[in-house]
Design an enzyme around this catalytic site. Structure first.
Site, PDB file in Angstrom:
ATOM      1  N   CYS A   1      53.782  -1.465  23.415  1.00  0.00           N
ATOM      2  CA  CYS A   1      53.834  -0.145  22.795  1.00  0.00           C
ATOM      3  C   CYS A   1      54.026   0.894  23.891  1.00  0.00           C
ATOM      4  O   CYS A   1      53.376   0.806  24.938  1.00  0.00           O
ATOM      5  CB  CYS A   1      52.507   0.103  22.057  1.00  0.00           C
ATOM      6  N   LEU A   2      54.891   1.868  23.634  1.00  0.00           N
ATOM      7  CA  LEU A   2      55.128   2.900  24.639  1.00  0.00           C
ATOM      8  C   LEU A   2      53.859   3.724  24.907  1.00  0.00           C
ATOM      9  O   LEU A   2      53.741   4.338  25.954  1.00  0.00           O
ATOM     10  CB  LEU A   2      56.277   3.823  24.202  1.00  0.00           C
TER      11      LEU A   2
ATOM     12  N   GLN B   1      53.302   9.417  18.204  1.00  0.00           N
ATOM     13  CA  GLN B   1      53.356   9.105  19.632  1.00  0.00           C
ATOM     14  C   GLN B   1      53.911  10.255  20.469  1.00  0.00           C
ATOM     15  O   GLN B   1      53.760  10.261  21.690  1.00  0.00           O
ATOM     16  CB  GLN B   1      54.223   7.855  19.882  1.00  0.00           C
TER      17      GLN B   1
ATOM     18  N   GLY C   1      61.095   1.046  19.350  1.00  0.00           N
ATOM     19  CA  GLY C   1      60.533   1.761  18.216  1.00  0.00           C
ATOM     20  C   GLY C   1      59.659   2.908  18.701  1.00  0.00           C
ATOM     21  O   GLY C   1      59.067   2.823  19.783  1.00  0.00           O
TER      22      GLY C   1
HETATM   23 NI    NI Z   1      53.629   1.468  19.379  1.00  0.00          NI
END
Ligand code: NI
Length: 170
Positions: free
Chosen positions: A94-95, A51, A46
């Site tokens: 999370c990236l 981001q 995701g």
């Molecule tokens: Ni994330």
């Protein structure tokens, strides 16, 4: 298509509340494609627009396992219209918080309304990983990271490590 640089916490741009997409046009579609390519390259399941430094309410997902055909989902202006009383706990990553994971409690199921990449209204009833992932990515649109759902002690420890890791690569 192009891959985009992914912001890493504690970048202040990750804390912004993103603005609704006003018109689903070619610019938006091309950005969604770039976000998907960026997510696949990371790799991740995701990615939300904030981001990659774009403060607009959209995200991409693909929960297909490695080796399975891709099942990309493009989600614009999502809203949770129903959430279950029952909660579920998942280990989240999370990236933008690389190499750190934590158990997060969220509603087990949600109904989400959104626009697809043609601008058509869609609704999905999500449970399991899709529910977790949608809620996690939608949090990004409000400047919230999974770290904001865990204890301040643990959050600050992870943020300190990320800051230190960044200094050592600058
Ligand atoms: Ni994330």
């Amino acid at each position: 298509m192009a891959t985009l640089p992914i912001l890493v916490a504690p970048d202040p741009r990750l804390k912004l509340k993103a603005k609704p997409v006003e018109q689903v046009d070619e610019t938006i579609r091309s950005l969604l494609d770039d976000m998907l390519e960026t997510m696949y390259a990371a790799p991740g399941i995701g990615l939300a627009a904030p981001q990659v430094g774009v403060s607009q309410r959209m995200l991409v997902l693909d929960l297909a396992r490695e080796g399975e055909p891709r099942t990309p989902m493009k989600v614009i202006n999502p809203e949770i219209v129903w959430a279950s009383d029952e909660d579920a706990e998942h280990n989240e990553g999370c990236l933008s918080v690389p190499e750190h994971y934590a158990d997060v409690v969220r509603p087990a199921e949600v109904k989400v309304r959104y626009l697809d990449e043609t601008g058509a209204r869609q609704e999905v009833h999500a449970s399991g990983l899709l529910s977790t992932c949608l809620q996690h990515e939608m949090d990004h649109l409000d400047g919230i990271l999974f770290l904001d759902h865990i204890s301040a002690l643990r959050r600050n420890m992870i943020l300190r490590k990320l800051t230190k890791a960044r200094r050592s690569t600058d």
